[in-house]
Write a protein that holds these residues in place. Structure first.
Motif, short mmCIF file in Angstrom:
data_model
loop_
_atom_site.label_atom_id
_atom_site.label_comp_id
_atom_site.label_asym_id
_atom_site.label_seq_id
_atom_site.Cartn_x
_atom_site.Cartn_y
_atom_site.Cartn_z
N ILE A 200 44.81 41.69 41.52
CA ILE A 200 43.72 41.91 42.48
C ILE A 200 42.39 41.95 41.74
CG2 ILE A 200 44.15 44.41 42.37
CD1 ILE A 200 43.05 44.55 45.26
N ALA A 201 41.38 41.30 42.30
CA ALA A 201 40.05 41.25 41.68
C ALA A 201 39.00 41.65 42.71
CB ALA A 201 39.77 39.86 41.14
N GLY A 202 37.76 41.80 42.24
CA GLY A 202 36.67 42.05 43.18
C GLY A 202 36.39 40.78 43.96
N SER A 203 36.10 39.74 43.22
CA SER A 203 35.85 38.45 43.85
C SER A 203 35.98 37.37 42.79
CB SER A 203 34.44 38.44 44.44
OG SER A 203 33.95 37.12 44.50
N GLN A 204 36.48 36.22 43.19
CA GLN A 204 36.59 35.12 42.24
C GLN A 204 35.23 34.53 41.93
OE1 GLN A 204 39.96 32.35 42.17
NE2 GLN A 204 40.30 32.99 44.28
N GLY A 205 34.24 34.90 42.75
CA GLY A 205 32.91 34.36 42.56
C GLY A 205 32.18 35.00 41.38
N LEU A 206 32.64 36.17 40.98
CA LEU A 206 32.00 36.82 39.83
C LEU A 206 32.52 36.18 38.55
CD1 LEU A 206 32.37 40.51 41.03
CD2 LEU A 206 30.28 39.15 40.97
N LEU A 230 52.00 36.63 42.08
CA LEU A 230 51.64 36.57 43.50
C LEU A 230 50.21 36.06 43.64
CD1 LEU A 230 53.19 39.98 44.58
CD2 LEU A 230 54.00 37.69 45.18
N PRO A 231 49.87 35.52 44.81
CA PRO A 231 48.50 35.03 45.02
C PRO A 231 47.47 36.14 44.83
CG PRO A 231 49.96 34.34 46.81
CD PRO A 231 50.73 35.32 45.98
N LEU A 232 46.31 35.75 44.34
CA LEU A 232 45.24 36.71 44.04
C LEU A 232 44.73 37.40 45.31
CD1 LEU A 232 43.08 37.59 41.80
CD2 LEU A 232 41.64 35.87 42.89
N LEU A 233 44.54 38.72 45.21
CA LEU A 233 43.91 39.46 46.30
C LEU A 233 42.45 39.73 45.91
CD1 LEU A 233 46.70 42.11 46.99
CD2 LEU A 233 46.29 39.96 48.20
N GLU A 234 41.59 39.82 46.91
CA GLU A 234 40.19 40.14 46.61
C GLU A 234 39.80 41.45 47.28
OE1 GLU A 234 37.40 36.98 47.11
OE2 GLU A 234 38.50 35.67 45.75
N GLY A 235 39.58 42.47 46.49
CA GLY A 235 39.31 43.81 47.02
C GLY A 235 37.84 44.16 47.06
N ARG A 236 36.99 43.22 46.65
CA ARG A 236 35.53 43.42 46.65
C ARG A 236 35.10 44.66 45.86
NH1 ARG A 236 34.71 42.87 52.94
NH2 ARG A 236 35.53 40.78 53.26
N ASP A 237 35.91 45.05 44.92
CA ASP A 237 35.60 46.22 44.08
C ASP A 237 35.50 47.51 44.89
OD1 ASP A 237 35.67 44.75 41.80
OD2 ASP A 237 33.51 44.62 41.51
N GLU A 238 36.10 47.51 46.09
CA GLU A 238 36.03 48.72 46.92
C GLU A 238 37.39 49.42 46.93
OE1 GLU A 238 34.93 47.14 50.68
OE2 GLU A 238 33.09 46.23 49.85
N ASP A 239 37.35 50.76 46.85
CA ASP A 239 38.59 51.54 46.81
C ASP A 239 39.41 51.37 48.09
OD1 ASP A 239 38.41 52.57 44.27
OD2 ASP A 239 37.17 54.26 44.89
#
Lengths: 348, 348
Positions: A200-206, A230-239
């Motif tokens: 899981i990442a914040g965003s692939q755009g970073l 597993l496919p990447l999740l994007e959590g937007r760096d939010e808890d």
DNA sequence: CTCAAAATGAGTTGCGCACCTCAAAACGCC
DNA sequence: GGCGTTTTGAGGTGCGCAACTCATTTTGAG
């Protein structure tokens, strides 16, 4: 048995005498001021080199008069890592003022290229001797950095680089290597078990997140191809969002054995893990050392924190700017930021 | 949005005026010279504190005149780690001479308490401003260190500490924590497998080795008690002897799954592992980053190198001595030596 | 009150360099 | 050879402090 390592105490006067010129000429050569014949320049430089002469920094600093001013362009918001860097700069205040150095914060939205570029352009016209910037890699930012450099202001990129610009130095880690380190650790720590790996990442755009993901996948593909990513999740760096995503994922896949959090939101991920009662079975790796990740490491929820030392980055940025401003060589080995692997037993 | 972090540029003259005393009195207070009424001392100090006044280090350094001299007491022999420290000191020579600092090496047998104590006693009578010493913990060494301190010379212990002495600072790692880190890594990396763990050191008589072993055993006992720890081997830090001991051990125990080398002789251990064709099956952890351990890491023979950064230790020792000599506060966060976990992907 | 000791003021010098001015010398061009 | 331009020399000033001297004032004990 004693060995000498340092040398005599020549002064500019000695150099002038030995080169057969006046003090004024030596001064002109030393500061690349015009009005000296190329031949004479060479003669003076040779004398300096031959004697391994080093101008006395204390004397130079004192004679300069005016203080040096550095600007740190940092992001708005409550990013803990950035706040730590700022905190460590604060801790240096006595050190700075004893050297008559002024460090000023310029808080701006570094994620908006046009806003960041505008902030930088403003600095180009200012009285600063150096600028450290957490830079987004974008053409307009690159142009703004080059403008600053052209004004004779020293520039270091901090944490996030703009390699295509003419910045003088980058203070930060290689994020691809950081991702590879995470991959190697996940692969090694899950051992013989087979199962799925979540990421899981914040965003692939970073850029930094993208680079870490790239490095991670590289290692997983080449060395641990038996593991199922597993496919990447994007959590937007939010808890909150991270927690929800991971909770759902854990429900869907009972055979997850490893989890890599590329960005922030580690608290949310950890909560999801403990609520599912699977924090001990799943190898969990995240980034950065904060009070929270420290606690998670000690609890055993988090297995490894990969970090870059924010204090080191803060001090290295200041030292590099200072060395650049003084036209002094940089101790590159000293200013290099390492990828720290932190576990429970080597916590600083 | 700009925030100020550094302050004005007061001088001693301003302090004198504000405190209602003369420059001479401020100077007396600043350097703890006698002849000032306690009441006046307090008034001056309060004025300094109230204004957060910092004497200009460059001016102070320049006015001092004479250069500062530091001695580094280092061991004889070809210990690569110690040689690296010396090499990094050499790399600093331009930095040092620009600050008119002289660093001299005193090479002696630091493993013989009486020889080391004698070398130190000699330094006590010398003109040095500071001493960094790789110290053996022994009563006569402790006494010698205290003598040096009593002469007003600053002392830092390097790599190996003498906590019971009155040395001003220790630059080095916590070796118990280093051993625990090694234990945790061996335990985690062998995974679910069960089998035997081998451990080889230079000698139990060396304090750092003994501490690492202690930490290692601590973790193994508390967290990985299912693993069987073989009796300690002593390889005297020699490649040949270590190789022989490990070869024999590997022949006797086909079920060894982990191996920890506490000291030097890593090349010998690695050779024994590869010759037995078991370097890939056995988790191998050793200390220090050298050209050799770097190669072994890249090959995959060595899984983790635990290291302390010799360049950092060299520079930290110099900086700490300098700060002590100047009566400046030490940036403790900066001077702390970390326990580095180095794997293939985060090699510097 | 007297006197010696302690405390303080006032001042000087110099550290090595940056930065400045002004005059003199060397140079290149026609 | 004369001219303007470039190059160089000589010198001064001041940065902020350490380290010193010496005269003067204050203090406390007898």
């Amino acid at each position: 048995m004693v060995e000498e390592t340092a040398s005599a105490a020549l002064t500019l006067k000695d150099i002038a005498r030995e080169a057969g010129v006046s003090l004024a000429t030596v001064d002109r050569v030393l500061h690349n001021r015009p009005g000296v014949r190329p031949d004479t320049v060479r003669r003076v430089q040779e004398t300096i080199a031959r004697n391994a002469f080093q101008p006395h920094v204390a004397a130079a600093e004192l004679a300069r008069g005016r203080a040096r001013r550095f600007a740190f362009v940092m992001p708005t918001g409550a990013n803990p890592f950035m706040l730590q860097i700022q905190a460590y700069l604060g801790e240096m205040s006595a050190w700075l003022s004893a050297r008559r150095l002024a460090v000023e914060m310029v808080i701006t939205d570094v994620f908006d290229p046009s806003v960041l570029a505008a902030s930088l352009e403003e600095l180009a016209g200012s009285e600063y001797d150096g600028v450290a910037v957490v830079a987004l890699d974008h053409p307009s930012v690159r142009a703004a950095i080059n403008d600053i450099v052209d004004r004779g202001i020293k520039v270091v990129t901090l944490v996030s680089d703009v390699p295509s610009s003419r910045r003088h130095h980058y203070v930060g880690i290689d994020n691809i290597a950081a991702g590879r380190t995470a991959g190697a650790l996940v692969g090694r720590l899950v051992g013989q078990r087979s199962g799925k790996i979540a990421i899981i990442a914040g965003s692939q755009g970073l850029r930094d997140h993208a680079e870490r993901i790239f490095g991670f996948n590289q290692v997983m593909a080449s060395e641990f191809s038996h593991l199922d990513i597993l496919p990447l999740l994007e959590g937007r760096d939010e808890d909150d969002r991270s927690q929800q995503l991971i909770s759902r994922l854990l429900g869907k896949h009972p055979d997850i054995i490893g989890l890599y959090n590329v960005g922030a939101g580690t608290q949310g991920v950890a909560t999801a893990l403990t609520e599912a009662g699977r924090d001990k079975q799943i190898v969990f790796i995240a980034h950065d050392l904060t009070a929270m990740t420290r606690r998670l490491l000690l609890q055993g929820t988090l297995d490894v924190a990969i970090s870059q030392n924010p204090g080191h980055e803060a001090r290295a940025a200041v030292r590099v700017l200072l060395s650049l401003a003084r036209n002094e060589p940089i101790l590159s080995e000293q200013e290099k930021i390492r990828i720290d692997i932190l576990m429970r037993d080597n916590l600083p």
